[in-house]
Write a protein that holds these residues in place. Sequence first.
Motif, short mmCIF file in Angstrom:
data_model
loop_
_atom_site.label_atom_id
_atom_site.label_comp_id
_atom_site.label_asym_id
_atom_site.label_seq_id
_atom_site.Cartn_x
_atom_site.Cartn_y
_atom_site.Cartn_z
N ILE B 78 -28.92 12.52 7.80
CA ILE B 78 -28.22 13.79 7.60
C ILE B 78 -27.51 14.18 8.89
N MET B 79 -28.22 14.06 9.99
CA MET B 79 -27.64 14.48 11.25
C MET B 79 -26.42 13.62 11.60
N TYR B 81 -24.57 11.87 9.63
CA TYR B 81 -23.48 12.19 8.70
C TYR B 81 -22.70 13.38 9.24
N SER B 82 -23.44 14.42 9.62
CA SER B 82 -22.80 15.62 10.12
C SER B 82 -22.01 15.33 11.40
N MET B 83 -22.59 14.50 12.26
CA MET B 83 -21.91 14.21 13.52
C MET B 83 -20.58 13.50 13.29
N ILE C 344 -30.43 20.81 13.33
CA ILE C 344 -29.46 20.04 12.54
C ILE C 344 -28.56 20.99 11.75
N MET C 347 -25.77 22.16 13.80
CA MET C 347 -24.68 21.20 13.93
C MET C 347 -23.85 21.12 12.65
N TRP C 348 -24.53 21.34 11.54
CA TRP C 348 -23.93 21.15 10.22
C TRP C 348 -22.69 21.99 10.06
N LYS C 349 -21.58 21.36 9.71
CA LYS C 349 -20.32 22.04 9.47
C LYS C 349 -19.78 22.76 10.71
N MET C 352 -17.76 19.61 16.17
CA MET C 352 -18.50 19.07 17.31
C MET C 352 -17.64 18.27 18.26
N PHE C 354 -18.48 15.81 21.94
CA PHE C 354 -19.66 15.18 22.53
C PHE C 354 -19.50 14.98 24.03
#
Lengths: 290, 408, 533
Positions: B78-79, B81-83, C344, C347-349, C352, C354
């Motif tokens: 999931i993480m 995917y989000s990244m 998480i 971070m979602w939506k 981002m 890095f």
Amino acid sequence: MNTSTEHPVSSPHYFVPQPTLYPVILSAGMFMLAFGFIQMLNKFGAGGWVMLAGTAVIIGVLFAWFGKVISESQSGAYRDWEDRSFRHGMIWFIGTEVMFFAAFFGALFYVRVLSVPTLAGMEAAHGFSLWPEFTGTWPTSGPGGASFTPMGAWGIPALNTALLLSSGATITWAHWALLRENRRQLILGLAATVLLGSIFLGFQAWEYHHAYTELGLTMGAGAYGATFFMLTGFHGFHVTLGTIMLTVILLRSISGHFTAKRHFAFEGVAWYWHFVDVVWLILFIFVYWV
Amino acid sequence: MRSIVLHSIAGGSSLASACLRRFQFLALAAGSLLPGAASAEYKFNFPEPVTPIARETLHIHNEFMLIITILFVVVFAIMIYSMIKHRKSVGHTPSTFTGPTSAMQWFWALVPFAILLFIDFVLMGIPAVQAIISMEDTKTRADMVLKVTGMQWKWQYEYPEAGVKFISTMSTPRAQIANAEAKGEHYLLEVDKPVVLPVGKKVRILLTSTDVIHTWWVPQFGVKRDAIPGFLRETWVLIEKPGIYRGQCAELCGKDHGFMPVVVHAVPEPEYLAWLEQQKAEAVASAGSADRAWSSEELIAEGKTVYDKVCVACHQAEGQGLPPVFPALAGSKIVSGPLLDMNGKIIPDSHVDRVFNGKPGTAMQAFRETLSDVELAAVITYERNSFGHKLGDMIQPAQIKALRQEAK
Amino acid sequence: MNTATTANGHADPHGEGHYSGPLRWLTTTNHKDIGTMYLTFSLIMFFVGGAMILAVRAELFSPGLQLMQPEFFNQLIGVHALVMIFAALMPAATGFANWMLPLMIGAPDMALPRLNNWGFWLLPPAALLLTMPFFLALFGIGDGALATGWTFYAPLSVQGGMGVDFAILAVHILGISSIMGSINVIVTIFNMRAPGMTLMKMPLFAWGWLITAFLLLATLPVLAGAVTMLLTDRHFGTQFFDAAGGGDPILFQHLFWFFGHPEVYILLLPVWGLMPHVLATFSRKPTYGYKAQVYSFIVIGVLSLVVWAHHFFTAGLPVPALIYFMFSTMAISIPLAVLFFCWIATMWKGAMTFETPMLFAVGFIVLFGIAGLTGLILADVAADAQYHHSYFVVAHFHYALFAGGIMGVMTGVYYWLPKWTGHMYSEKLGKLHFWLTVVSFNLTFMPQFFLGLAGMPRRIPDYALQFAEFNAISTVGAMILGFSQLLFAWNIWSCIRGGEKAEPRVWEGAEGLEWELSSPPPHHSWEIQPVIK
Ligand code: HEA
Ligand code: HEA
Ligand code: CUA
Ligand SMILES: [Cu+2]
């Protein structure tokens, strides 16, 4: 507590003291003390002297440091905001002291409830025992320990309980007097507290002497001796510190340092004294009595 | 009984077992991916189990590895995917939500925790509780008792019912450790005298120690238990397959902690009984020999064997010790001091006293209970006539025996 | 700004001007200076502790004893652990607190500045006490440092040489230092927040530290008590840990781990507090689940005090105790899962990017996830009978302590370095440092999981032949890992020396009071407190 409206809750400037050398010197003194102590325990170098020097440094710094704090306090540098920091600080410091004693009480309960009965009940639990003769009645110096006579509760310890409880009352009296700006009673109350604390210490010294010379009760007397002396010893040490601090407060009261509004130092010491008092009560119950 | 242990894993609760069965297939599939379960040599996993407990432990371990691997993969899939999706560089505009708002969102936010609770307390918890109970059940239908005593840095094994007792020390030559010699196959995991146990019998093991905490561990038995000075601890093994099983002390116990192997010889019962008979006979012979007068040569020869086995780890081969912790016996005033006082009693802090009673608070332990009369007499005599000491005197096993009785 | 009111005894804000050079650092009462000293000390000790263990890893490269004798080996591992935990990781967190708490909560300084200085200056003497026995031994005094591992288990530590005394006294002094630091943090948080900043508006970093500080206050005195008992057992004839006197070696383990277990959360709570800031910044999105994280911190704090015995499952605790400690330990995974979930979800939506801090944050989450999940199975009593005191545990806790603790600290350093120095660090070097660290870290510690499963005990200087390959890999990894850290030091050093000027709001998405100030912030900041609506 005192909440004065004279100074706003959020004064514009917090008192940040000038740069200072005291902490570094204090740390150096503590290093010397620790290092000298290790030298002494392990018999190399001039341990005793190093310790002595370290102690001298520590005492010197504490004098200077507290002197500085007192003069800052007298000059009005501390207002409600700073005062609150000190109070919080003192409370949490006493909290750590509580946990320090908790460790030793924990050890006492552990040996009484778990280790001594386990040692005594080995035969029943495993059908074989490493200590077949051991019965495990408390107080005990353990299966391999020397015999001794435990300290009774109703002689000096009971007297000491009365002394400490009264000293709790006298310091409350002093506080009460301080709040009413009654200098005479404040000084009297404090002096009485110091006196009671000192008598307590005198009795305890006598009790230790008695234990070592007549009862065969020493630090080496197994679990009982160890917990007895460590608990009462650290308590006594705290009473000593408390008495010294009370003496300082007494002297400061005589010089008229405290007002009904601003006397954190007095209250800090009083809290400490009550804490020492409560520890004694628990100690009296679990070390001497039951 | 064995079958109970074996099946306890699936029998915990109907809920858990249903789930686990559902997992079986998955487990097999993932097993071939998971490094552990698949490898025949168990290089990435526990060594081959040979007791019910070890088998159960391995099973639990595999199950758990699977569970946490799944958790890991799901969470980080999931993480990741989000990244990948929600990068600034792909032009994703950030949302502003800060927590669940609708009932539906709350529901979905709480699901993972419900799953985790289920995993913790049902999926992992129930088999674990059952395993604990069977691990700790040392007494039910135990066939025999083995007493294990840890000491720096060797194990003593005792068969109380048979009156047999011996010390087992590592036999790997120091030269191999120092890289002066090629290392043997069982480097560090070999002993001069392994403990022998019968196959198919439930052996109750009592553990204690004479000095510091040691931990008796044989990976293939799934057994690890601390040996604590002054206390007794228990565990049990039921070895299902003959063989030689090797393990090590697992609690830091000083300098030679790494050189304190456990070697168990598991043999069929008749073979075990024959071995035990032989040990008994030897024990009787040696007890008898305590009463006769020994010559100084005999004692010195015997003493050297004892010394090289028991004392050498600390006092070293030439008696030079490892100062400052382990004193040299060469040149030691204690060794060259008088043996016994005029009445044949022990002099405090003398040679005999030190070996007999040790010195509390140091690594020098009391050998009174661990060594026999002959061994004590021999090692003391040997020391007094080696490492440059030429005292020429000796102490007889019979004298030791007398001292022992006095102490009682 | 900066109008000094010396009239009623207030400090002249430029009072430090009186001192320059070394004396400035010895005497400072300024939270930023003290923070800098903590962080510098921490970095130095990280290399000291690391160098020790690199020697150990070199010894473990192949079977046989090559470089050192077992006694020395045992000394190195214990001192490595104590140095890393007490002199590298904890001071780093305290350094963060000193630098950032006042900036983040709008306080003019820490509440008790002189005490603050003392808290720091207790550290060097303690570090000296820890390492001195090594040097004394060179002069024939004593037999070196403590050789009992960092856990001091009695009776091995009762029997041990004078290194144990040194370590006991060092622990006392370190304890006083941490207690002073913690009291300061608590008082600062309770008494120095900007008007309007309620506890539930406070930055999560402050929350993490607040719980840490309480845990320190609750547990360090117990450790002090335990080592005091050890000292009296060693030298004054008491028998707390001796069965012959009715004592029990296991008592020591209870006392030690009553401290030791919360200690691992003490080490990580500040980092867990920091993570949401970094993640939110680089996701350009507000923190998800602020309240849930606060409550998780509190629950973790409370739970951590009641699970300690999972460190000695093999010591023969009674069955009910085993079951209780197993379940209570597993329960900690719930609040931690909440944290993972919130991270998480933050971070979602988002949108981002890095940069180095974000890379470290993500690396932290993944690798600490491994630590946490393996911790979860360690908590299982039956399986722990295999794992306990094997390299599996060593791997578990390095994933927690290095990938969790140290990498968390590195996240913070990269995140705040521009704020502290006023310069940008080299992003290129930072990324290189990250990738080298992550890869070599796994190369070092992943094989240790397998070593543990295959049955290799920890704390042994030499091992059986079947463990050779993995140990060799681990050693190679450790060497790369160790030397990669020189990049980190170099990057920090050059960032202090110069570089591109940093904006006040260093990162595009950064929110919070600390970003309102210039980079670097003025020596005295928030003398007039901001008001939070
Ligand atoms: C910072 C350090 C740190 C941290 C955080 C932890 C965290 C944990 N540790 Fe660890 N541990 C150590 C440092 C640490 N540990 C050290 C130093 C030792 C050895 C000491 C010594 O002997 O020298 C040790 C040893 C140790 C043991 C003893 C092993 C033995 O000696 O036999 C055990 C046993 O229970 C244990 C358990 C745990 C558990 C359950 C956690 C838990 O807190 C972990 C919780 C986290 C998770 C469970 C992960 C989060 C969840 C997910 C990623 C997915 C789920 C998500 C959703 C469903 C949304 N640890
Ligand atoms: C915060 C805690 C922390 C940290 C960061 C580390 C970091 C490391 N640890 Fe540590 N370790 C512990 C805490 C920690 N450890 C603990 C608690 C134990 C248990 C001890 C016990 O059993 O009692 C332990 C034990 C331990 C062992 C087990 C020893 C044994 O049981 O026998 C091993 C083995 O590989 C190991 C390895 C490493 C490595 C390779 C690193 C690497 O991350 C190190 C990276 C290296 C450097 C950062 C060094 C850089 C230095 C140079 C490049 C030299 C340059 C020189 C100059 C500048 C002068 N550690
Ligand atoms: Cu015995 Cu380690
Ligand atoms: Cu723990």
